[in-house]
Design a protein around this motif. Structure first.
Motif, PDB file in Angstrom:
ATOM      1  N   ASN A   1       0.829  -1.214   0.000  1.00  0.00           N
ATOM      2  CA  ASN A   1       0.000   0.000   0.000  1.00  0.00           C
ATOM      3  C   ASN A   1       0.863   1.264   0.000  1.00  0.00           C
ATOM      4  O   ASN A   1       0.533   2.254  -0.664  1.00  0.00           O
ATOM      5  CB  ASN A   1      -0.921  -0.014   1.223  1.00  0.00           C
ATOM      6  CG  ASN A   1      -1.971   1.078   1.182  1.00  0.00           C
ATOM      7  OD1 ASN A   1      -2.723   1.214   0.233  1.00  0.00           O
ATOM      8  ND2 ASN A   1      -2.021   1.886   2.228  1.00  0.00           N
ATOM      9  N   TRP A   2       1.964   1.214   0.729  1.00  0.00           N
ATOM     10  CA  TRP A   2       2.850   2.383   0.807  1.00  0.00           C
ATOM     11  C   TRP A   2       3.548   2.650  -0.533  1.00  0.00           C
ATOM     12  O   TRP A   2       3.955   3.781  -0.800  1.00  0.00           O
ATOM     13  CB  TRP A   2       3.912   2.167   1.884  1.00  0.00           C
ATOM     14  CG  TRP A   2       3.347   2.116   3.275  1.00  0.00           C
ATOM     15  CD1 TRP A   2       2.210   2.714   3.709  1.00  0.00           C
ATOM     16  CD2 TRP A   2       3.899   1.439   4.396  1.00  0.00           C
ATOM     17  NE1 TRP A   2       2.004   2.439   5.042  1.00  0.00           N
ATOM     18  CE2 TRP A   2       3.031   1.655   5.489  1.00  0.00           C
ATOM     19  CE3 TRP A   2       5.032   0.642   4.594  1.00  0.00           C
ATOM     20  CZ2 TRP A   2       3.277   1.131   6.759  1.00  0.00           C
ATOM     21  CZ3 TRP A   2       5.275   0.129   5.857  1.00  0.00           C
ATOM     22  CH2 TRP A   2       4.405   0.363   6.925  1.00  0.00           C
ATOM     23  N   ASN A   3       3.714   1.605  -1.332  1.00  0.00           N
ATOM     24  CA  ASN A   3       4.486   1.736  -2.570  1.00  0.00           C
ATOM     25  C   ASN A   3       3.633   1.809  -3.831  1.00  0.00           C
ATOM     26  O   ASN A   3       4.166   1.792  -4.933  1.00  0.00           O
ATOM     27  CB  ASN A   3       5.466   0.559  -2.688  1.00  0.00           C
ATOM     28  CG  ASN A   3       6.594   0.640  -1.667  1.00  0.00           C
ATOM     29  OD1 ASN A   3       7.531   1.416  -1.835  1.00  0.00           O
ATOM     30  ND2 ASN A   3       6.487  -0.145  -0.601  1.00  0.00           N
ATOM     31  N   VAL A   4       2.316   1.852  -3.665  1.00  0.00           N
ATOM     32  CA  VAL A   4       1.404   1.988  -4.802  1.00  0.00           C
ATOM     33  C   VAL A   4       0.870   3.411  -4.817  1.00  0.00           C
ATOM     34  O   VAL A   4       0.397   3.917  -3.797  1.00  0.00           O
ATOM     35  CB  VAL A   4       0.239   0.986  -4.703  1.00  0.00           C
ATOM     36  CG1 VAL A   4      -0.804   1.259  -5.787  1.00  0.00           C
ATOM     37  CG2 VAL A   4       0.769  -0.440  -4.830  1.00  0.00           C
ATOM     38  N   ASP A   5       0.963   4.050  -5.956  1.00  0.00           N
ATOM     39  CA  ASP A   5       0.480   5.417  -6.085  1.00  0.00           C
ATOM     40  C   ASP A   5      -1.020   5.473  -5.800  1.00  0.00           C
ATOM     41  O   ASP A   5      -1.814   4.832  -6.470  1.00  0.00           O
ATOM     42  CB  ASP A   5       0.756   5.932  -7.501  1.00  0.00           C
ATOM     43  CG  ASP A   5       0.436   7.417  -7.642  1.00  0.00           C
ATOM     44  OD1 ASP A   5       0.496   8.136  -6.625  1.00  0.00           O
ATOM     45  OD2 ASP A   5       0.129   7.842  -8.768  1.00  0.00           O
ATOM     46  N   GLY A   6      -1.402   6.219  -4.767  1.00  0.00           N
ATOM     47  CA  GLY A   6      -2.796   6.293  -4.365  1.00  0.00           C
ATOM     48  C   GLY A   6      -3.229   5.183  -3.440  1.00  0.00           C
ATOM     49  O   GLY A   6      -4.365   5.182  -2.956  1.00  0.00           O
ATOM     50  N   GLY A   7      -2.352   4.235  -3.147  1.00  0.00           N
ATOM     51  CA  GLY A   7      -2.678   3.138  -2.240  1.00  0.00           C
ATOM     52  C   GLY A   7      -3.435   2.014  -2.919  1.00  0.00           C
ATOM     53  O   GLY A   7      -3.995   2.165  -4.006  1.00  0.00           O
ATOM     54  N   VAL A   8      -3.458   0.860  -2.280  1.00  0.00           N
ATOM     55  CA  VAL A   8      -4.196  -0.296  -2.782  1.00  0.00           C
ATOM     56  C   VAL A   8      -5.694  -0.036  -2.589  1.00  0.00           C
ATOM     57  O   VAL A   8      -6.115   0.356  -1.502  1.00  0.00           O
ATOM     58  CB  VAL A   8      -3.792  -1.578  -2.027  1.00  0.00           C
ATOM     59  CG1 VAL A   8      -4.643  -2.761  -2.483  1.00  0.00           C
ATOM     60  CG2 VAL A   8      -2.310  -1.876  -2.252  1.00  0.00           C
ATOM     61  N   PRO A   9      -6.540  -0.219  -3.615  1.00  0.00           N
ATOM     62  CA  PRO A   9      -7.986  -0.007  -3.456  1.00  0.00           C
ATOM     63  C   PRO A   9      -8.558  -0.839  -2.314  1.00  0.00           C
ATOM     64  O   PRO A   9      -8.097  -1.957  -2.043  1.00  0.00           O
ATOM     65  CB  PRO A   9      -8.555  -0.446  -4.809  1.00  0.00           C
ATOM     66  CG  PRO A   9      -7.425  -0.258  -5.766  1.00  0.00           C
ATOM     67  CD  PRO A   9      -6.185  -0.583  -4.990  1.00  0.00           C
ATOM     68  N   LEU A  10      -9.577  -0.284  -1.658  1.00  0.00           N
ATOM     69  CA  LEU A  10     -10.154  -0.916  -0.477  1.00  0.00           C
ATOM     70  C   LEU A  10     -10.630  -2.336  -0.750  1.00  0.00           C
ATOM     71  O   LEU A  10     -10.451  -3.228   0.082  1.00  0.00           O
ATOM     72  CB  LEU A  10     -11.329  -0.057   0.031  1.00  0.00           C
ATOM     73  CG  LEU A  10     -12.068  -0.571   1.277  1.00  0.00           C
ATOM     74  CD1 LEU A  10     -11.127  -0.645   2.471  1.00  0.00           C
ATOM     75  CD2 LEU A  10     -13.262   0.321   1.587  1.00  0.00           C
TER      76      LEU A  10
END
Length: 523
Positions: free
Chosen positions: A449-458
């Protein structure tokens, strides 16, 4: 709130305590405390099952979703619950009831020692108990948030008051007190919900009335079933999660199935709960969908919208009734959770870590159950003070991300272990799927989540752990089958039609730590 509202609230607390005192006379042993001795009528079990799935989170976190997105709050929450319980009425409810009637267990996890092995049972028991602490903490925080809106009381004081009252009645009365107070709370909720529904409908005239209101600009997109982060993947993931969670994965609902007299009555109980979940939330959610027309939320997530609307529309007295409705939701869920965790600790954990616990008689076990209930509630209240901290974030984040995301890895071995179709999956499959699911939760929600732009979708935050656990549990069962005669006998006990004992059909699970994997014979 004025004096009349406070009188209604204090009177409600008094009635809850009185029910607990009365229920105390029906509790003679651990079986009565945890499963009502298998004597609970199916209709009371069904109402209790329904009520124990609610909390004030509906009037805070889900009210915020309804305020922001509209009907998706129903489509992606109560509808999956209703459908999951309906499926579970055939798939899980009768089998969970047979855990008590045939294997004579008092905790939903007690059978795992024989179905798998002791390490598996302990892993699921400890992780389930810790998750419940966080889950219940979010409920205390939710009701304290509402109380602060109406009274200006601090969150910590609100948590303390609600927790102490709940501890009194559920500790002395056990599952009987939980079910009877939930029946009273259901009646209060019915009155409060209809009162709020009527009050909101009366305000809709200038906005086009009941049917024309959806054309209002403030409700643009509110009629769409799947919007924002709550899309199709989220809905399907939540359906699977709720199938496990509300049929026993969160333990307290499993106790309602165990408390009925027979497998048939457990199924009827589940069907009643499913119907209530399909119909009643529509009445509760409608005012929330209309809230953008009537109030302007002060909190960014809209979690205070329902409380503000209630305060604006209702006269004193009726306001107190609706506030009591908020409390009834939370106290119903938290008291049932406390009872379930007390069962897990006294029956599954304590006998493993303490020789003295293995020697408890009926009175000693009952005292331990009540003490555990108090300790659990105290721990959850302490954690509740941290719900809005950087660790846990807001209430709805705790409920959706933490609880939903971690539910699958814990519930899959417990629930699927009841079914013949998964008889090949043994302790290796159970422990591996559990551990990998927890690891997947951590990876998806933190490093990835920290390394994905915009975070991992819920939807992926909550679905990936479940998918990982499910695939591994089934796959390892085929690669490394562990269907021993003893484990198959346990499965047959809970899958055979008819009620009552099957003499000699299987060994009976004893409390964890009481001996070898299989101890004693069916009496």
């Amino acid at each position: 709130m004025n004096g009349l509202d406070w009188a209604v609230l204090i009177g409600y607390f008094g009635v809850m305590v009185a029910i607990g005192v009365w229920s105390h006379r029906r509790v003679d042993d651990v079986s009565d405390f945890f499963t009502a001795g298998g004597k609970m009528p199916w209709w009371l079990s069904g109402i209790s099952h329904h009520m124990s799935g609610y909390s004030a989170v509906m009037f805070t976190g889900y009210a915020g979703i309804a305020y922001t997105y509209g009907v998706t709050s129903f489509v992606t929450w109560s509808f999956p619950i209703a459908l999951g319980i309906a499926i579970g009425s055939r798939l899980f409810a009768p089998r969970i009831n047979r855990l008590r009637s045939r294997l004579h267990v008092a905790s939903p996890l007690e059978y795992l020692k024989n179905r798998y092995n002791l390490p598996t049972q302990q892993a699921l028991a400890w992780s389930g108990m810790l998750l419940k602490v966080v889950d219940v903490a979010s409920k205390w925080a939710a009701i304290a948030t509402l109380l602060s809106v109406f009274t200006g009381m601090s969150l910590n004081h609100g948590i303390l008051i609600t927790g102490v009252i709940t501890a009194i009645y559920c500790t002395i009365g056990g599952l009987w007190a939980d079910a009877l107070t939930e029946l009273g709370q259901f009646v209060i909720q019915l009155l409060a919900g209809i009162t709020m529904f009527v009050a909101v409908v009366a305000e809709l005239g200038p906005h086009g009335g009941f049917f024309g209101v959806w054309d209002e600009p403030a409700l643009h997109g509110h009629a769409e079933p799947l919007v924002g982060p709550y899309g199709t993947v989220f809905l399907l993931a939540f359906l699977f999660i709720k199938l496990f969670e509300y049929n026993g994965g969160m333990l307290n609902q499993a106790q309602r199935y165990m408390a009925t007299a027979s497998a048939r009555e457990a199924a009827r109980s589940a069907r009643l709960s499913a119907v209530l979940w399909l119909v009643w939330p529509l009445v509760l959610f409608f005012p929330m969908w209309m809230s953008p027309l009537l109030v302007h939320a002060q909190k960014p997530d809209g979690s205070d919208s329902y409380a503000l609307m209630t305060e604006q529309l209702l006269p004193h007295g009726l306001l107190g009734l609706v506030i009591v409705g908020f409390f009834s939701h939370t106290m119903a869920m938290c008291s049932s959770d406390a009872n379930a965790i007390a069962a897990v600790f006294t029956r599954d954990i304590a006998p493993v870590v303490s020789a003295r616990a293995r020697a408890w008689n009926q009175r000693g076990g009952l005292v331990a159950a009540r003490l555990t209930t108090v300790v659990f509630l105290a721990l959850s209240m302490a954690v509740a003070t941290q719900v809005n901290s950087p660790t846990f974030k807001d209430i709805i984040t705790v409920v959706i991300k933490w609880v939903a995301g971690l539910m699958g890895p814990i519930a899959i071995p417990m629930m699927l272990g009841l079914l013949r179709a998964f008889r090949r999956s043994g302790p290796t499959a159970a422990l591996t799927s559990w551990a990998a699911g927890l690891l997947a939760f951590w990876l998806v929600n933190y490093p990835i989540n920290w390394n994905v732009d915009g975070g991992v979708p819920l939807q992926y935050q909550v679905s990936v752990p479940l998918a990982v656990s499910l695939v591994l549990y089934i796959g390892i069962g085929f690669v490394k089958p562990e269907d021993t005669p003893e484990r198959l006998a346990i499965i047959e006990q809970v899958n055979t039609d008819g009620d009552g004992d099957l003499t000699g059909a299987a060994a009976v699970p004893a409390p964890a730590g009481a001996g070898d994997d299989v101890v004693g014979k069916q009496p």
